[in-house]
Design an enzyme around this catalytic site. Structure first.
Site, PDB file in Angstrom:
ATOM      1  N   HIS A  41       6.831   5.813   1.565  1.00 44.03           N
ATOM      2  CA  HIS A  41       7.627   4.637   1.190  1.00 44.03           C
ATOM      3  C   HIS A  41       8.602   4.979   0.054  1.00 44.03           C
ATOM      4  O   HIS A  41       9.744   4.535   0.049  1.00 44.03           O
ATOM      5  CB  HIS A  41       6.725   3.505   0.688  1.00 44.03           C
ATOM      6  CG  HIS A  41       5.826   2.920   1.729  1.00 44.03           C
ATOM      7  ND1 HIS A  41       4.463   3.106   1.727  1.00 44.03           N
ATOM      8  CD2 HIS A  41       6.088   2.138   2.798  1.00 44.03           C
ATOM      9  CE1 HIS A  41       3.925   2.468   2.740  1.00 44.03           C
ATOM     10  NE2 HIS A  41       4.883   1.862   3.419  1.00 44.03           N
ATOM     11  N   LEU A  57       2.394  10.509   6.639  1.00 48.13           N
ATOM     12  CA  LEU A  57       1.791   9.541   5.721  1.00 48.13           C
ATOM     13  C   LEU A  57       1.855   8.146   6.331  1.00 48.13           C
ATOM     14  O   LEU A  57       2.851   7.770   6.944  1.00 48.13           O
ATOM     15  CB  LEU A  57       2.499   9.554   4.366  1.00 48.13           C
ATOM     16  CG  LEU A  57       2.409  10.819   3.527  1.00 48.13           C
ATOM     17  CD1 LEU A  57       2.649  10.489   2.055  1.00 48.13           C
ATOM     18  CD2 LEU A  57       1.080  11.551   3.671  1.00 48.13           C
ATOM     19  N   ASN A  95       0.859  -1.191   0.000  1.00 52.46           N
ATOM     20  CA  ASN A  95       0.000   0.000   0.000  1.00 52.46           C
ATOM     21  C   ASN A  95       0.898   1.245   0.000  1.00 52.46           C
ATOM     22  O   ASN A  95       0.789   2.121   0.861  1.00 52.46           O
ATOM     23  CB  ASN A  95      -0.968   0.008   1.193  1.00 52.46           C
ATOM     24  CG  ASN A  95      -2.002   1.108   1.035  1.00 52.46           C
ATOM     25  OD1 ASN A  95      -2.164   1.957   1.896  1.00 52.46           O
ATOM     26  ND2 ASN A  95      -2.696   1.113  -0.078  1.00 52.46           N
TER      27      ASN A  95
END
Ligand code: PAF
Length: 279
Positions: A33, A181, A28
């Site tokens: 990331h 996030l 996800n």
């Protein structure tokens, strides 16, 4: 990008690579990331990412089943980042037999903060991280500071087991309004998403008070939890700790300018968010 699910195939593919930079994830993928992938590139080559939603680190009443799985979109993002191998094992690949050997972090680090509210979480994390490291054999691995305690526990594990992997810390990636996030942000309703930055604002307020010299950290922690609760949150903790070992600072530590971090976990509706800020 090669997508590999079997440990043997991964080992064949990685044979002879001495500078691998590794970014383990549960998928996800978001910009946070991807910022880890970019940092990895500065520290090694090739880059290996993993996607594995690790059942061992979820409690029985946690969100393992509903954890967002977006494999195809993730693959496209990793391709664009120039990732060499995506290791995406199935549960059968990574745990072909029940994983009876586990890593057990020391209680004074693994049993506090997240460990207090999510028993077994860090055993699950360190067990899978050790196993992923054994498969990928990275020279460096990148972990985000958003999971501050996880980063510290993984780093200490590497040191104590003399693993040949250096842990690189990446700054927390935030939305414009300050919200860190996280894949779990996807669970937030629209009004919850609008409220969510209050967590980071609260951390900033606490940090500002400490910087001003407010020595009564107990009152600061209690009042900041109360103000979040008054906005409809259910805080698990807001806690000022020493960066070095995540233990509470003494008045003397604070007076002497010991580096601190304030860490928070709180539920907004059904979604549990964590964040932290170095002071
Ligand atoms: O931070 C995460 O996404 C996970 O805890 C990790 C490090 C990939 C282990 O499953």
């Amino acid at each position: 990008m090669k997508i590999i699910s079997s440990i043997d195939e991964l080992r064949d593919q990685m044979r002879g690579q001495l500078r691998t930079a590794f970014v383990p994830t549960m998928g996800n993928l978001h910009e946070g990331h991807l910022s880890l992938m970019r940092l990895a590139r500065k520290h090694g080559d090739p880059i290996v990412a993993s996607i594995f939603v690790n059942r061992l680190q979820f409690g029985p009443n946690e969100d393992f089943d509903k954890y967002p799985r977006t494999f195809h979109a993730d693959v496209e993002k990793l391709e664009k980042e120039g990732v060499y191998v995506l290791f995406a094992p199935t549960e059968k690949d990574l745990y072909p037999e029940p994983q009876q050997f586990r890593v057990s972090p020391p209680n004074d680090l693994g049993g506090i903060l997240e460990g207090e509210f999510r028993p077994g979480f860090f055993v699950g994390v360190t067990t899978v991280v050790l196993k992923l490291f054994s498969c990928v054999q990275p020279r460096v691995a990148v972990f985000g500071k958003k999971d501050y305690q996880q980063l510290m526990i993984v780093r200490n594990m590497c040191r104590q087991f003399a693993l040949p992997t250096e842990i690189i810390a990446a700054e927390t990636y935030r939305a414009e309004d300050g919200l860190a996030l996280s894949s779990r942000n996807a669970y937030l309703s629209e009004p919850e998403r609008a409220e969510a930055p209050a967590l980071y604002r609260t951390l900033n307020e606490v940090a500002a008070e400490v910087r001003k010299g407010q020595p009564d950290i107990f009152t600061l922690e209690r009042d900041s939890m109360a103000s979040l609760a008054a906005r409809g949150w259910k805080p698990d903790y807001i806690s000022i700790r020493k960066r070095i070992d995540l233990q509470p600072p003494s008045a003397g530590d604070i007076a002497q300018g010991e580096p601190l971090v304030v860490l928070a976990a709180a539920k907004l509706g059904a979604t549990r968010l964590i964040d932290n800020l170095e002071i």
